[in-house]
Design a protein around this motif. Structure first.
Motif, PDB file in Angstrom:
ATOM      1  N   GLU A 115      57.464  53.353 105.052  1.00  0.00           N
ATOM      2  CA  GLU A 115      57.322  53.772 103.770  1.00  0.00           C
ATOM      3  C   GLU A 115      58.632  53.550 103.040  1.00  0.00           C
ATOM      4  OE1 GLU A 115      55.629  55.603 100.565  1.00  0.00           O
ATOM      5  OE2 GLU A 115      54.647  55.694 102.785  1.00  0.00           O
ATOM      6  N   ALA A 133      57.299  46.451  93.982  1.00  0.00           N
ATOM      7  CA  ALA A 133      56.234  47.070  94.674  1.00  0.00           C
ATOM      8  C   ALA A 133      55.306  45.916  95.311  1.00  0.00           C
ATOM      9  CB  ALA A 133      55.450  47.878  94.056  1.00  0.00           C
ATOM     10  N   GLU A 134      54.876  44.861  94.615  1.00  0.00           N
ATOM     11  CA  GLU A 134      53.955  43.847  95.092  1.00  0.00           C
ATOM     12  C   GLU A 134      54.583  43.046  96.171  1.00  0.00           C
ATOM     13  OE1 GLU A 134      52.359  41.982  91.801  1.00  0.00           O
ATOM     14  OE2 GLU A 134      51.351  43.470  91.180  1.00  0.00           O
ATOM     15  N   ARG A 137      54.956  45.226  99.331  1.00  0.00           N
ATOM     16  CA  ARG A 137      53.742  45.365 100.010  1.00  0.00           C
ATOM     17  C   ARG A 137      53.395  44.218 100.685  1.00  0.00           C
ATOM     18  NH1 ARG A 137      51.040  48.609  94.799  1.00  0.00           N
ATOM     19  NH2 ARG A 137      51.580  50.733  95.463  1.00  0.00           N
ATOM     20  N   GLU A 138      53.587  42.934  99.966  1.00  0.00           N
ATOM     21  CA  GLU A 138      53.311  41.885 100.853  1.00  0.00           C
ATOM     22  C   GLU A 138      54.233  41.520 102.029  1.00  0.00           C
ATOM     23  OE1 GLU A 138      53.531  38.500  97.938  1.00  0.00           O
ATOM     24  OE2 GLU A 138      51.930  39.428  96.637  1.00  0.00           O
ATOM     25  N   THR A 142      54.730  50.128 102.601  1.00  0.00           N
ATOM     26  CA  THR A 142      53.827  51.151 101.937  1.00  0.00           C
ATOM     27  C   THR A 142      54.718  51.457 100.819  1.00  0.00           C
ATOM     28  OG1 THR A 142      52.798  51.717 103.997  1.00  0.00           O
ATOM     29  CG2 THR A 142      52.591  53.115 102.107  1.00  0.00           C
ATOM     30  N   VAL A 143      54.260  51.333  99.424  1.00  0.00           N
ATOM     31  CA  VAL A 143      54.955  52.042  98.433  1.00  0.00           C
ATOM     32  C   VAL A 143      53.899  52.767  97.537  1.00  0.00           C
ATOM     33  CG1 VAL A 143      56.452  50.960  96.694  1.00  0.00           C
ATOM     34  CG2 VAL A 143      56.117  49.719  98.563  1.00  0.00           C
ATOM     35  N   SER A 144      54.481  53.904  97.047  1.00  0.00           N
ATOM     36  CA  SER A 144      53.705  54.532  96.234  1.00  0.00           C
ATOM     37  C   SER A 144      54.625  55.509  95.116  1.00  0.00           C
ATOM     38  CB  SER A 144      53.005  55.662  97.074  1.00  0.00           C
ATOM     39  OG  SER A 144      53.772  56.518  97.556  1.00  0.00           O
TER      40      SER A 144
END
Length: 186
Positions: A115, A133-134, A137-138, A142-144
């Motif tokens: 996270e 974020a992309e 994530r790649e 987990t990024v929110s």
């Protein structure tokens, strides 16, 4: 609620300038928040680190195993000072890969499924945070969430939401520009 001490420090450091400025996304503005002024000012940097740490500590979604991420170059001092303040590890999200060495987009130790909370200096459109974020994530994170020092209130929250990212800020442009020079006469 605005962080009055931080707002005063940003103003005192002359990080808020008035005039005609071109912004990184190509638009123009009658004010500019100079991130390099506040990121190189020890008082501002300390207050930002403390404010980010307080925000994280008070968030029900923040856990001890969360990692912080700073977008290069501007957010690196912010994520570093916040890491020291919280004892939380961090990574750096590059805007583009180096053509030498490891050629990583993400620098630092990042485990699959980890996270990550992105820290950023100023949000206008939020695109640099979306790009970070992309990349995270790649890399398996987990990024929110994205935390910024200043939200210019020009669409970043909406753009980030389209990418399943929630924006929080220490201050908004409305907070920072309240009582701006010339407003009393209007």
């Amino acid at each position: 609620m605005a962080n009055d001490e931080l707002i005063a420090a940003l103003r005192d450091a002359d990080a808020v300038k008035y005039g005609e400025f071109e912004l990184s996304h190509g638009g123009t503005s009658d004010y500019y928040v100079d991130k390099y002024v506040f990121e190189t000012n020890p008082e501002c940097l300390a207050l930002i680190g403390e404010a980010f740490a307080e925000t994280l500590a008070g968030a029900d979604w923040y856990a001890d195993d969360t990692t912080l991420a700073g977008v290069a170059l501007g957010a690196v001092p912010l994520v570093a000072v916040t890491s020291v303040e919280t004892g939380t590890p961090y990574v750096i999200a590059r805007k583009q890969q180096k053509e030498y060495g490891t050629a990583n987009l993400i620098e630092g130790d990042l485990a699959e499924g980890e996270e990550v909370v992105i820290l950023e200096d100023i949000a206008t459109t939020g695109q640099s945070a979306v790009d970070a974020a992309e990349a995270l994530r790649e890399a398996g994170a987990t990024v929110s969430r994205v935390l910024v020092v200043v939200d210019r209130e020009e669409g970043a929250a909406e753009n980030l939401a389209e990418h399943d990212l929630e924006l929080s800020s220490l201050v908004t442009a409305s907070d920072l520009l309240a009582d701006r020079p010339g407003d009393a006469a209007e």
